[in-house]
Scaffold this motif. Structure first.
Motif, PDB file in Angstrom:
ATOM      1  N   GLY A   1      49.860  45.091 -15.668  1.00 22.24           N
ATOM      2  CA  GLY A   1      49.780  45.849 -14.509  1.00 22.24           C
ATOM      3  C   GLY A   1      47.995  45.485 -14.261  1.00 22.24           C
ATOM      4  N   LEU A   2      47.418  45.554 -14.642  1.00 22.65           N
ATOM      5  CA  LEU A   2      46.074  45.059 -14.305  1.00 22.65           C
ATOM      6  C   LEU A   2      46.013  43.995 -13.636  1.00 22.65           C
ATOM      7  CD1 LEU A   2      44.063  47.755 -16.475  1.00 22.65           C
ATOM      8  CD2 LEU A   2      44.677  47.918 -13.651  1.00 22.65           C
ATOM      9  N   LEU A   3      46.098  42.896 -14.971  1.00 22.30           N
ATOM     10  CA  LEU A   3      45.798  40.744 -15.166  1.00 22.30           C
ATOM     11  C   LEU A   3      46.525  40.866 -13.671  1.00 22.30           C
ATOM     12  CD1 LEU A   3      46.077  40.572 -19.007  1.00 22.30           C
ATOM     13  CD2 LEU A   3      43.996  40.314 -17.092  1.00 22.30           C
ATOM     14  N   LEU A   4      47.801  40.994 -13.261  1.00 16.59           N
ATOM     15  CA  LEU A   4      48.783  41.287 -12.217  1.00 16.59           C
ATOM     16  C   LEU A   4      47.918  40.939 -11.284  1.00 16.59           C
ATOM     17  CD1 LEU A   4      52.493  41.328 -14.085  1.00 16.59           C
ATOM     18  CD2 LEU A   4      51.406  39.288 -13.797  1.00 16.59           C
ATOM     19  N   TYR A   5      48.271  42.146 -11.061  1.00 17.73           N
ATOM     20  CA  TYR A   5      47.455  43.137  -9.752  1.00 17.73           C
ATOM     21  C   TYR A   5      45.791  42.412  -9.659  1.00 17.73           C
ATOM     22  CZ  TYR A   5      45.504  46.298  -6.313  1.00 17.73           C
ATOM     23  OH  TYR A   5      45.569  46.686  -4.907  1.00 17.73           O
ATOM     24  N   GLN A   6      44.960  42.381 -10.459  1.00 19.26           N
ATOM     25  CA  GLN A   6      43.673  41.439  -9.750  1.00 19.26           C
ATOM     26  C   GLN A   6      43.324  40.030  -9.727  1.00 19.26           C
ATOM     27  OE1 GLN A   6      40.709  43.018 -10.291  1.00 19.26           O
ATOM     28  NE2 GLN A   6      39.904  41.454  -9.539  1.00 19.26           N
ATOM     29  N   PHE A   7      44.392  39.637 -10.584  1.00 17.24           N
ATOM     30  CA  PHE A   7      44.669  37.702 -10.491  1.00 17.24           C
ATOM     31  C   PHE A   7      46.040  37.295  -9.477  1.00 17.24           C
ATOM     32  CE2 PHE A   7      42.763  38.451 -14.328  1.00 17.24           C
ATOM     33  CZ  PHE A   7      40.772  37.848 -13.979  1.00 17.24           C
ATOM     34  N   VAL A   8      47.003  37.635  -9.745  1.00 19.97           N
ATOM     35  CA  VAL A   8      48.257  37.027  -8.959  1.00 19.97           C
ATOM     36  C   VAL A   8      48.418  37.706  -7.462  1.00 19.97           C
ATOM     37  CG1 VAL A   8      50.685  37.223  -8.821  1.00 19.97           C
ATOM     38  CG2 VAL A   8      49.584  37.106 -10.481  1.00 19.97           C
ATOM     39  N   ALA A   9      47.513  38.867  -7.381  1.00 22.70           N
ATOM     40  CA  ALA A   9      47.354  39.797  -5.498  1.00 22.70           C
ATOM     41  C   ALA A   9      46.506  39.402  -5.275  1.00 22.70           C
ATOM     42  CB  ALA A   9      48.119  40.851  -6.073  1.00 22.70           C
ATOM     43  N   LEU A  10      45.048  39.612  -6.136  1.00 25.37           N
ATOM     44  CA  LEU A  10      43.609  39.588  -5.436  1.00 25.37           C
ATOM     45  C   LEU A  10      43.332  38.486  -4.953  1.00 25.37           C
ATOM     46  CD1 LEU A  10      42.321  43.485  -6.791  1.00 25.37           C
ATOM     47  CD2 LEU A  10      43.413  42.627  -4.576  1.00 25.37           C
ATOM     48  N   LYS A  11      42.982  37.371  -6.366  1.00 26.20           N
ATOM     49  CA  LYS A  11      42.379  36.458  -6.677  1.00 26.20           C
ATOM     50  C   LYS A  11      42.818  35.925  -6.194  1.00 26.20           C
ATOM     51  CE  LYS A  11      39.359  34.520 -10.315  1.00 26.20           C
ATOM     52  NZ  LYS A  11      38.593  34.649 -11.558  1.00 26.20           N
ATOM     53  N   TRP A  12      43.756  35.369  -7.205  1.00 29.11           N
ATOM     54  CA  TRP A  12      44.468  33.526  -6.485  1.00 29.11           C
ATOM     55  C   TRP A  12      45.404  33.997  -5.381  1.00 29.11           C
ATOM     56  CZ3 TRP A  12      47.033  33.740 -12.368  1.00 29.11           C
ATOM     57  CH2 TRP A  12      45.501  32.903 -13.014  1.00 29.11           C
ATOM     58  N   GLY A  13      46.117  35.532  -4.669  1.00 26.83           N
ATOM     59  CA  GLY A  13      46.522  35.655  -3.144  1.00 26.83           C
ATOM     60  C   GLY A  13      48.004  35.302  -3.676  1.00 26.83           C
ATOM     61  N   LEU A  14      48.157  34.564  -5.090  1.00 25.69           N
ATOM     62  CA  LEU A  14      49.757  34.186  -4.778  1.00 25.69           C
ATOM     63  C   LEU A  14      51.131  35.106  -3.939  1.00 25.69           C
ATOM     64  CD1 LEU A  14      49.545  33.026  -7.930  1.00 25.69           C
ATOM     65  CD2 LEU A  14      48.836  31.653  -6.204  1.00 25.69           C
ATOM     66  N   VAL A  15      50.784  35.720  -4.335  1.00 24.37           N
ATOM     67  CA  VAL A  15      51.466  37.531  -2.945  1.00 24.37           C
ATOM     68  C   VAL A  15      50.939  37.856  -2.475  1.00 24.37           C
ATOM     69  CG1 VAL A  15      53.416  37.119  -5.020  1.00 24.37           C
ATOM     70  CG2 VAL A  15      51.840  38.861  -5.291  1.00 24.37           C
ATOM     71  N   GLU A  16      51.416  39.208  -1.804  1.00 24.41           N
ATOM     72  CA  GLU A  16      50.271  40.461  -1.148  1.00 24.41           C
ATOM     73  C   GLU A  16      50.677  41.038  -2.387  1.00 24.41           C
ATOM     74  OE1 GLU A  16      53.394  40.691   2.240  1.00 24.41           O
ATOM     75  OE2 GLU A  16      53.214  39.556   2.917  1.00 24.41           O
ATOM     76  N   VAL A  17      49.236  41.835  -1.709  1.00 22.35           N
ATOM     77  CA  VAL A  17      48.933  43.542  -2.408  1.00 22.35           C
ATOM     78  C   VAL A  17      50.654  44.154  -1.968  1.00 22.35           C
ATOM     79  CG1 VAL A  17      47.701  45.010  -2.304  1.00 22.35           C
ATOM     80  CG2 VAL A  17      46.400  42.551  -1.637  1.00 22.35           C
TER      81      VAL A  17
ATOM     82  N   THR B   1      52.507  52.333 -15.042  1.00 21.31           N
ATOM     83  CA  THR B   1      52.982  51.277 -14.140  1.00 21.31           C
ATOM     84  C   THR B   1      52.786  51.320 -12.255  1.00 21.31           C
ATOM     85  OG1 THR B   1      54.413  50.118 -15.373  1.00 21.31           O
ATOM     86  CG2 THR B   1      54.070  49.150 -13.709  1.00 21.31           C
ATOM     87  N   GLU B   2      53.304  52.945 -12.007  1.00 19.85           N
ATOM     88  CA  GLU B   2      52.833  53.119 -10.588  1.00 19.85           C
ATOM     89  C   GLU B   2      51.740  53.967 -10.725  1.00 19.85           C
ATOM     90  OE1 GLU B   2      57.463  54.655 -10.363  1.00 19.85           O
ATOM     91  OE2 GLU B   2      56.167  56.258 -10.878  1.00 19.85           O
ATOM     92  N   SER B   3      51.183  54.891 -11.543  1.00 16.34           N
ATOM     93  CA  SER B   3      49.981  54.674 -11.589  1.00 16.34           C
ATOM     94  C   SER B   3      48.896  53.035 -11.267  1.00 16.34           C
ATOM     95  CB  SER B   3      49.110  55.542 -13.244  1.00 16.34           C
ATOM     96  OG  SER B   3      49.669  56.647 -12.693  1.00 16.34           O
ATOM     97  N   VAL B   4      48.441  52.045 -12.109  1.00 11.31           N
ATOM     98  CA  VAL B   4      48.207  51.017 -11.457  1.00 11.31           C
ATOM     99  C   VAL B   4      48.757  50.124 -10.238  1.00 11.31           C
ATOM    100  CG1 VAL B   4      48.074  48.614 -12.601  1.00 11.31           C
ATOM    101  CG2 VAL B   4      48.352  50.348 -14.328  1.00 11.31           C
ATOM    102  N   PHE B   5      49.299  50.332  -9.654  1.00 13.74           N
ATOM    103  CA  PHE B   5      50.084  50.641  -8.379  1.00 13.74           C
ATOM    104  C   PHE B   5      49.925  51.337  -7.610  1.00 13.74           C
ATOM    105  CE2 PHE B   5      51.267  46.714 -11.644  1.00 13.74           C
ATOM    106  CZ  PHE B   5      51.057  45.605 -11.057  1.00 13.74           C
ATOM    107  N   ASN B   6      49.795  52.532  -7.719  1.00 11.58           N
ATOM    108  CA  ASN B   6      49.212  53.294  -6.966  1.00 11.58           C
ATOM    109  C   ASN B   6      50.749  53.974  -6.143  1.00 11.58           C
ATOM    110  OD1 ASN B   6      48.050  55.438  -5.461  1.00 11.58           O
ATOM    111  ND2 ASN B   6      47.066  54.712  -3.929  1.00 11.58           N
ATOM    112  N   TYR B   7      51.558  53.915  -6.770  1.00 11.34           N
ATOM    113  CA  TYR B   7      53.060  54.057  -6.418  1.00 11.34           C
ATOM    114  C   TYR B   7      53.711  55.159  -6.141  1.00 11.34           C
ATOM    115  CZ  TYR B   7      54.183  48.973  -5.407  1.00 11.34           C
ATOM    116  OH  TYR B   7      54.753  47.708  -4.337  1.00 11.34           O
ATOM    117  N   ASP B   8      53.057  55.853  -5.578  1.00 10.75           N
ATOM    118  CA  ASP B   8      54.247  57.457  -5.887  1.00 10.75           C
ATOM    119  C   ASP B   8      55.248  56.992  -6.039  1.00 10.75           C
ATOM    120  OD1 ASP B   8      51.429  58.372  -4.717  1.00 10.75           O
ATOM    121  OD2 ASP B   8      52.100  57.950  -2.457  1.00 10.75           O
ATOM    122  N   GLY B   9      55.734  57.492  -7.275  1.00 10.75           N
ATOM    123  CA  GLY B   9      57.101  57.467  -8.311  1.00 10.75           C
ATOM    124  C   GLY B   9      57.668  58.302  -8.624  1.00 10.75           C
TER     125      GLY B   9
END
Length: 338
Positions: free
Chosen positions: A171-187, A281-289
């Motif tokens: 989750g941290l890798l996907l969030y850090q690289f796919v979303a933040l660094k590479w911008g392939l998807v929105e945060v 996973t919900e904690s990593v992406f800050n989802y209040d599930g």
């Protein structure tokens, strides 16, 4: 089939009642005193006793359990104090059916808390489960059809890699690289379908769902591969090949129909687990599930919230078991519902 479903629902309700009873027993065995926890810092023994009475914890366990079960059908009032209701009715909180209790620490009913968290977890589970079936079953079929080749070994090896990879790290890798660094998807951010439409809803769930799917799908790759290979060795499939039936027809009409039955058993339980079992996973992406709600209520600890969530997740597991049992007869005509 209708009679079977009715019997299964009835047995499921009895099982759920037993789950609530065991949960209540464990609730009191935990040794935590909710009356003391919710009394504040400047608390006296007299105030603790008053608080215990207001919350209903002065009653025997079986009476409290009976009140809880009754509340799920008819609703409840908190605190359950007729004198207080007569003197200060504005201090009484109404909890409509199905009432799963009241959390003084959260200052809201457990039902309201679950209603807020459940759609988020359910949405993640829907997308993750879809990815699991597409990736896990699809790649498992590919591995079985290419048994012993480089493709087969590559698929199985990749599946084992993701199965052994911690979900929080993925989750941290996907969030850090796919979303933040590479911008392939929105945060990632949870957006309801009503607010942003189906596409925005899906985009917001993609990374957390993919985090869960990569781990869970690995088990489906191995299971699908094993059952497809086992089914392909059956005599009736050899006969079908000898008759000259098309490979696609043999695969989808005969092989997969027999191999999918054990996969459905695993899928039913896994879907229920995905709904309530993704706190990391919900904690990593800050989802209040639900998963994050479970973690927060356990750390406090918020025992009424824990009891309510356990009941909800138990009910979901029971429902999924009933659905899977019914689907058995639909997919495999050899299965008779008795």
């Amino acid at each position: 089939m209708v009679a079977y479903v009715i019997r299964r629902i009835f047995s499921g309700l009895i099982m759920l009642l037993m789950v609530t009873l065991v949960t209540f027993v464990l609730f009191f065995a935990a040794g935590k005193d909710p009356a003391r926890q919710t009394c504040g810092k400047n608390c006296t023994p007299q105030l603790i006793e008053q608080n215990r009475k207001a919350l209903g914890y002065d009653k025997p366990v079986l009476v409290q359990w009976g009140d809880f079960v009754k509340g799920t059908v008819a609703g409840r009032e908190f605190p359950d104090d007729p004198e207080l209701k007569a003197k200060a009715p504005e201090t009484i909180a109404e909890c409509e059916a199905p009432c799963l209790g009241y959390s003084p620490l959260a200052s809201q009913s457990v039902t309201d808390a679950v209603k807020e968290a459940f759609p988020i977890s359910f949405s993640i589970a829907i997308v993750a489960f879809t990815l699991v079936i597409v990736l896990g079953v699809g790649l498992g079929i590919v591995a079985a059809l290419t048994n012993g080749t480089f493709v087969d070994k590559s698929v199985v090896g990749t599946a084992l890699f993701f199965y052994s990879f911690p979900t929080f790290a993925m989750g941290l890798l996907l969030y850090q690289f796919v979303a933040l660094k590479w911008g392939l998807v929105e945060v990632p951010e949870y957006v309801t379908i009503e607010e942003g439409g189906l596409l925005s809803w899906f985009k917001g769930l993609l990374l957390p769902a993919l985090t869960l799917a990569l781990f869970t799908a690995a088990g489906y790759v191995r299971m699908t591969r094993a059952y497809v290979l086992e089914t392909m060795s059956e005599d009736y499939l050899r006969t079908a090949k000898a008759k000259g039936l098309a490979k696609g027809k043999i695969l989808w009409k005969h092989t997969m129909r027999a191999a999918v039955t054990p996969i459905m058993t695993m899928a039913g339980i896994d879907f229920a687990v995905l709904v309530g079992g993704a706190p990391i996973t919900e904690s990593v992406f800050n989802y209040d599930g639900l998963g994050k709600l479970v973690v927060n209520s356990t750390l406090v600890p918020d025992l009424p919230m824990n009891v309510g969530i356990v009941v909800v997740l138990s009910a979901l597991v029971i429902v999924m078991n009933i659905v899977v049992d019914v689907l058995y007869a639909v997919v495999d005509p050899r299965v008779k519902l008795g």
